[in-house]
Write a protein that holds these residues in place. Sequence first.
Motif, PDB file in Angstrom:
ATOM      1  N   ILE A 244      -4.880  -3.346   6.345  1.00  0.00           N
ATOM      2  CA  ILE A 244      -5.756  -2.698   5.681  1.00  0.00           C
ATOM      3  C   ILE A 244      -6.494  -1.678   6.201  1.00  0.00           C
ATOM      4  O   ILE A 244      -6.749  -0.533   6.015  1.00  0.00           O
ATOM      5  N   ALA A 245      -6.974  -1.902   7.561  1.00  0.00           N
ATOM      6  CA  ALA A 245      -7.656  -1.101   8.518  1.00  0.00           C
ATOM      7  C   ALA A 245      -6.800   0.273   8.817  1.00  0.00           C
ATOM      8  O   ALA A 245      -7.410   1.529   8.520  1.00  0.00           O
ATOM      9  N   SER A 246      -5.527  -0.070   9.001  1.00  0.00           N
ATOM     10  CA  SER A 246      -4.726   1.220   9.488  1.00  0.00           C
ATOM     11  C   SER A 246      -4.642   2.283   8.137  1.00  0.00           C
ATOM     12  O   SER A 246      -4.525   3.234   8.161  1.00  0.00           O
ATOM     13  N   LYS A 247      -4.487   1.576   6.909  1.00  0.00           N
ATOM     14  CA  LYS A 247      -4.325   2.387   5.746  1.00  0.00           C
ATOM     15  C   LYS A 247      -5.700   3.049   5.355  1.00  0.00           C
ATOM     16  O   LYS A 247      -5.709   4.488   5.239  1.00  0.00           O
ATOM     17  N   VAL A 248      -6.806   2.415   5.531  1.00  0.00           N
ATOM     18  CA  VAL A 248      -8.239   2.861   5.284  1.00  0.00           C
ATOM     19  C   VAL A 248      -8.717   4.223   6.313  1.00  0.00           C
ATOM     20  O   VAL A 248      -8.956   5.281   5.774  1.00  0.00           O
ATOM     21  N   LEU A 249      -8.260   3.745   7.720  1.00  0.00           N
ATOM     22  CA  LEU A 249      -8.607   4.882   8.665  1.00  0.00           C
ATOM     23  C   LEU A 249      -7.648   6.055   8.380  1.00  0.00           C
ATOM     24  O   LEU A 249      -8.062   7.281   8.879  1.00  0.00           O
ATOM     25  N   SER A 250      -6.362   6.010   8.203  1.00  0.00           N
ATOM     26  CA  SER A 250      -5.396   7.054   8.269  1.00  0.00           C
ATOM     27  C   SER A 250      -5.824   7.994   6.888  1.00  0.00           C
ATOM     28  O   SER A 250      -5.661   9.095   7.311  1.00  0.00           O
ATOM     29  N   ASN A 251      -6.161   7.271   5.886  1.00  0.00           N
ATOM     30  CA  ASN A 251      -6.664   7.942   4.747  1.00  0.00           C
ATOM     31  C   ASN A 251      -8.000   8.871   5.139  1.00  0.00           C
ATOM     32  O   ASN A 251      -7.811  10.189   4.609  1.00  0.00           O
ATOM     33  N   ILE A 252      -8.485   8.264   5.815  1.00  0.00           N
ATOM     34  CA  ILE A 252     -10.078   9.113   6.171  1.00  0.00           C
ATOM     35  C   ILE A 252      -9.671  10.388   7.192  1.00  0.00           C
ATOM     36  O   ILE A 252     -10.032  11.236   6.995  1.00  0.00           O
TER      37      ILE A 252
END
Length: 304
Positions: A244-252
Amino acid sequence: MLYKQAFLRLKWLDIAKGIAIILMVIGHTSIPDIFSRFIFAFHMPLFFIASGWTTNWGKYSFMVFAKSKFKSIMVPFIIYSLIVLSVQTILIGGGNIYDWLMYGWQGYALWFIPVLFVASILGRLIHIVHSSFFHYVMMTVFVFLGFLLKRIDLYLPWTLCSVPLACFFVLLGTELKKIQYFIVLPRLWLFAGCFIITFVISHFWKLDMAWNNVIPVLPLILGAVAGSVMLFSLSSYIERYTVIASKVLSNIGKETFVIVAFSQLIIMLLRRYTLLHSATCYLLLIVILTIIITIKKSIKRIIR
């Protein structure tokens, strides 16, 4: 195999950029000086390093490269700048086209974009010569020029005094890519070691590339590189072990341009026209930025 694919996708780099842009927003708040100095030690250099890391200097001719960079960097920059200027002039006051044309954004976060553009163009010119020795010599020259401009206290319009050190970091990113398997490691010792180096250096000296505050230059460069490697190691860990953190931060990380352009303006407007608590202001910032990013993506789809 999965680890090698990560390098192909460079998702870890998007995560690192996502963390860095969040830290940039935090660094411009009223946090204790010891933390803001730590953030400033590496958050802008990381973006220049990332640019050099991901640039294929020999893929296009110089003219094609320059046109591509102008289209991808400067065209959105001009559009975003005019939007920010218009909103500032109408709702806040103090901004005007003349000052912007003469001096650029100075300390406002958008200063980063034209500096990145010029540094990229210089980087492409340097890579016309296919010699690592020449590249190292030019990196040394750029460090000296950045130091010299600060030493004589010369501030150039459009933050151009920051271009030499920015170009150094862009070129350094290309060199670091050659040893990526030694740098992008999800290792606690690597993260901790780089953290300590950057924290100690930022305690004694503050790097502020917006104003070319780069003296003493060698410790500040060391702190910037160590801080960047620290985030690379952390982002590699996040990509491997947290979905989840990977997806959120990569999108940011993919939307850093929008965040650079509008985050400070939104916070200024919220503080000026509301009595909201700081935490509420930053929650609203996330919501507003999400809306802006959604609108931008919709416009791009329509254009395509």
